[in-house]
Design a protein around this motif. Structure first.
Motif, PDB file in Angstrom:
ATOM      1  N   GLY A 180       0.647  -1.241  -0.167  1.00 53.46           N
ATOM      2  CA  GLY A 180       0.004   0.025  -0.011  1.00 53.46           C
ATOM      3  C   GLY A 180       0.674   1.255   0.021  1.00 53.46           C
ATOM      4  O   GLY A 180       0.353   2.304   0.385  1.00 53.46           O
ATOM      5  N   THR A 181       1.997   1.259  -0.538  1.00 55.35           N
ATOM      6  CA  THR A 181       2.842   2.436  -0.420  1.00 55.35           C
ATOM      7  C   THR A 181       1.996   3.814  -1.325  1.00 55.35           C
ATOM      8  O   THR A 181       1.961   4.717  -0.685  1.00 55.35           O
ATOM      9  N   THR A 182       1.839   3.378  -2.557  1.00 60.11           N
ATOM     10  CA  THR A 182       0.877   4.309  -3.277  1.00 60.11           C
ATOM     11  C   THR A 182      -0.339   4.961  -2.219  1.00 60.11           C
ATOM     12  O   THR A 182      -0.505   6.167  -2.354  1.00 60.11           O
ATOM     13  N   LEU A 183      -0.880   4.074  -1.861  1.00 62.79           N
ATOM     14  CA  LEU A 183      -2.153   4.558  -0.878  1.00 62.79           C
ATOM     15  C   LEU A 183      -1.985   5.446   0.208  1.00 62.79           C
ATOM     16  O   LEU A 183      -2.446   6.552   0.450  1.00 62.79           O
ATOM     17  N   VAL A 184      -0.790   4.955   0.949  1.00 65.88           N
ATOM     18  CA  VAL A 184      -0.347   5.648   2.152  1.00 65.88           C
ATOM     19  C   VAL A 184       0.070   6.959   1.771  1.00 65.88           C
ATOM     20  O   VAL A 184      -0.127   7.946   2.423  1.00 65.88           O
ATOM     21  N   GLU A 185       1.032   7.211   0.729  1.00 64.95           N
ATOM     22  CA  GLU A 185       1.478   8.510   0.334  1.00 64.95           C
ATOM     23  C   GLU A 185       0.326   9.252  -0.162  1.00 64.95           C
ATOM     24  O   GLU A 185       0.403  10.514  -0.049  1.00 64.95           O
ATOM     25  N   ALA A 186      -0.665   8.749  -0.628  1.00 68.70           N
ATOM     26  CA  ALA A 186      -1.664   9.360  -1.180  1.00 68.70           C
ATOM     27  C   ALA A 186      -2.378  10.009  -0.032  1.00 68.70           C
ATOM     28  O   ALA A 186      -2.804  11.279  -0.174  1.00 68.70           O
ATOM     29  N   ILE A 187      -2.801   9.301   0.886  1.00 68.79           N
ATOM     30  CA  ILE A 187      -3.883   9.898   1.917  1.00 68.79           C
ATOM     31  C   ILE A 187      -3.061  10.943   2.596  1.00 68.79           C
ATOM     32  O   ILE A 187      -3.430  11.766   3.290  1.00 68.79           O
ATOM     33  N   HIS A 188      -1.708  10.639   2.871  1.00 68.90           N
ATOM     34  CA  HIS A 188      -0.798  11.710   3.620  1.00 68.90           C
ATOM     35  C   HIS A 188      -0.838  12.999   2.831  1.00 68.90           C
ATOM     36  O   HIS A 188      -0.509  14.098   3.634  1.00 68.90           O
ATOM     37  N   GLN A 189      -1.203  13.020   1.671  1.00 72.90           N
ATOM     38  CA  GLN A 189      -1.229  14.295   0.794  1.00 72.90           C
ATOM     39  C   GLN A 189      -2.701  14.667   0.448  1.00 72.90           C
ATOM     40  O   GLN A 189      -2.972  15.349  -0.543  1.00 72.90           O
ATOM     41  N   ASP A 190      -3.419  14.244   1.156  1.00 76.65           N
ATOM     42  CA  ASP A 190      -5.036  14.747   1.285  1.00 76.65           C
ATOM     43  C   ASP A 190      -5.655  14.065   0.007  1.00 76.65           C
ATOM     44  O   ASP A 190      -6.605  14.833  -0.534  1.00 76.65           O
ATOM     45  N   ARG A 191      -5.225  13.110  -0.679  1.00 77.38           N
ATOM     46  CA  ARG A 191      -5.805  12.418  -1.918  1.00 77.38           C
ATOM     47  C   ARG A 191      -6.592  11.325  -1.396  1.00 77.38           C
ATOM     48  O   ARG A 191      -6.113  10.739  -0.263  1.00 77.38           O
ATOM     49  N   ASP A 192      -7.536  10.829  -2.154  1.00 77.62           N
ATOM     50  CA  ASP A 192      -8.130   9.540  -2.059  1.00 77.62           C
ATOM     51  C   ASP A 192      -7.550   8.294  -2.949  1.00 77.62           C
ATOM     52  O   ASP A 192      -6.938   8.884  -3.848  1.00 77.62           O
ATOM     53  N   ALA A 193      -7.383   7.102  -2.286  1.00 77.65           N
ATOM     54  CA  ALA A 193      -6.892   6.197  -2.935  1.00 77.65           C
ATOM     55  C   ALA A 193      -7.690   4.918  -3.026  1.00 77.65           C
ATOM     56  O   ALA A 193      -8.237   4.651  -2.146  1.00 77.65           O
ATOM     57  N   ILE A 194      -7.586   4.018  -4.010  1.00 77.08           N
ATOM     58  CA  ILE A 194      -7.835   2.814  -4.052  1.00 77.08           C
ATOM     59  C   ILE A 194      -6.728   1.582  -4.403  1.00 77.08           C
ATOM     60  O   ILE A 194      -5.945   1.990  -5.524  1.00 77.08           O
ATOM     61  N   GLY A 195      -6.536   0.724  -3.767  1.00 78.53           N
ATOM     62  CA  GLY A 195      -5.528  -0.426  -3.960  1.00 78.53           C
ATOM     63  C   GLY A 195      -6.303  -1.720  -4.393  1.00 78.53           C
ATOM     64  O   GLY A 195      -7.191  -2.096  -3.872  1.00 78.53           O
ATOM     65  N   VAL A 196      -5.622  -2.395  -5.258  1.00 81.17           N
ATOM     66  CA  VAL A 196      -5.951  -3.599  -5.601  1.00 81.17           C
ATOM     67  C   VAL A 196      -4.831  -4.662  -5.311  1.00 81.17           C
ATOM     68  O   VAL A 196      -3.708  -4.160  -5.835  1.00 81.17           O
ATOM     69  N   GLU A 197      -4.974  -5.791  -4.576  1.00 78.48           N
ATOM     70  CA  GLU A 197      -3.777  -6.524  -4.121  1.00 78.48           C
ATOM     71  C   GLU A 197      -4.217  -8.124  -4.465  1.00 78.48           C
ATOM     72  O   GLU A 197      -5.486  -8.343  -3.823  1.00 78.48           O
TER      73      GLU A 197
END
Length: 298
Positions: free
Chosen positions: A72-89
């Motif tokens: 979830g690296t992309t997701l974590v860095e996104a929400i720390h910058q006030d973006r919303d995020a969806i990941g599929v794993e």
């Protein structure tokens, strides 16, 4: 998901041709920001790469998607910058780690919202059909085979190459793309990129971090294969940047190469092959056909 007005392309911050993303070792970049169990994943994206790409190509409230999100690296860095995020794993263990990292980030004050789905990203078109046309950025990286360098500890300091390895496998599931041959891997990645393209809003982009790999000692241009695959499904390469895996200090390169990278490089050189330890990843930026932004390649 937060809804915000679409911002003009000119509002994007241009990235340099070379990103200084390796100034700190990966373990330092993740310390305290990710749960300690995150080290189990053998092929993690550098947080600094994700953070810089998200900052450059999105705005607060935008949607960021990673179809192969690992821990979830992309997701974590996104929400720390006030973006919303969806990941599929695909792997349940890593999907649980992603959920734990999201919860950890929220506890630290991250203001964006994120979710992870445990599923096969080759079915993005149906899995995320309700998000079609909404994503500002898809940021991901393909697997590099079923084994990676992982962690290593010498069994006996005096016995040379004998070591104990752990956390060096993506999966034991043979249906995981990491276990497939290169032809099948690229076919699967083409389906993932095609599904990703349908999720993008008109000015959205797909960003892929990828590096060349060696298979049985032979260097394979994996970035080139990714470019060919993306172009076959209608994406257009607009930028090819270098995201450093090494550090820079007083004009000198500080290697972050692993034990096995260095060992393999020495062995290849001893056999007359002019090999070097990997010092950067290619950061490939793709737009959608005629909507693609102008850029530069290096």
């Amino acid at each position: 998901m937060t809804s915000v007005p679409e911002q003009p392309d000119s509002a994007r911050r241009a990235l340099p041709s070379v990103l200084t993303t390796g100034q700190h070792p990966s373990r330092v970049q993740r310390k305290g920001r990710y749960v300690p169990e995150s080290t189990r994943h053998p092929g993690k994206m550098l947080p600094a790469i994700a953070a810089q790409v998200i900052q450059a190509y999105t705005h607060p409230g935008d949607l960021v998607i990673d179809p192969m999100c690992g821990i979830g690296t992309t997701l974590v860095e996104a929400i720390h910058q006030d973006r919303d995020a969806i990941g599929v794993e695909y792997e349940p263990d890593f999907a649980r780690l992603t959920a734990a990292n999201i919860a950890h980030a929220r506890a630290q004050g991250a203001t964006g919202n994120a979710e992870v789905l445990c599923h096969d990203a080759r079915h993005l078109d149906t899995l995320l059909h309700d998000r079609r046309g909404r994503a500002a950025l898809v940021l991901t990286s393909p697997p590099y085979g079923s084994y990676t360098h992982g962690h290593v500890r010498p069994q006996d300091p005096g016995c040379g190459a004998k070591v104990t390895k752990w956390n060096h496998r993506y999966s034991t599931d043979k249906t995981n793309l990491a276990h497939r041959g290169m032809k099948e891997l690229m076919e699967g990645f083409a389906r993932i990129l095609a599904g990703s393209s349908m999720l993008l809003r008109p000015e959205g982009i797909v960003a892929v971090t990828v590096r060349p790999i060696r298979i049985k000692g032979e260097l394979l241009d994996l970035p080139g294969l990714v470019i060919d695959t993306a172009e076959q499904i209608g994406l257009v390469l607009t930028d090819r940047l270098a995201a450093l895996l090494c550090g820079l200090r007083d004009g000198r390169i500080i290697t972050r190469a692993s034990f096995f990278q260095m060992l393999e490089t020495r062995r290849l050189r001893q056999n007359g092959i002019p090999a070097c330890a990997t010092a950067h990843e290619d950061l490939l930026i793709f737009g959608q056909g005629t909507e693609a932004l102008g850029g530069h390649t290096c």
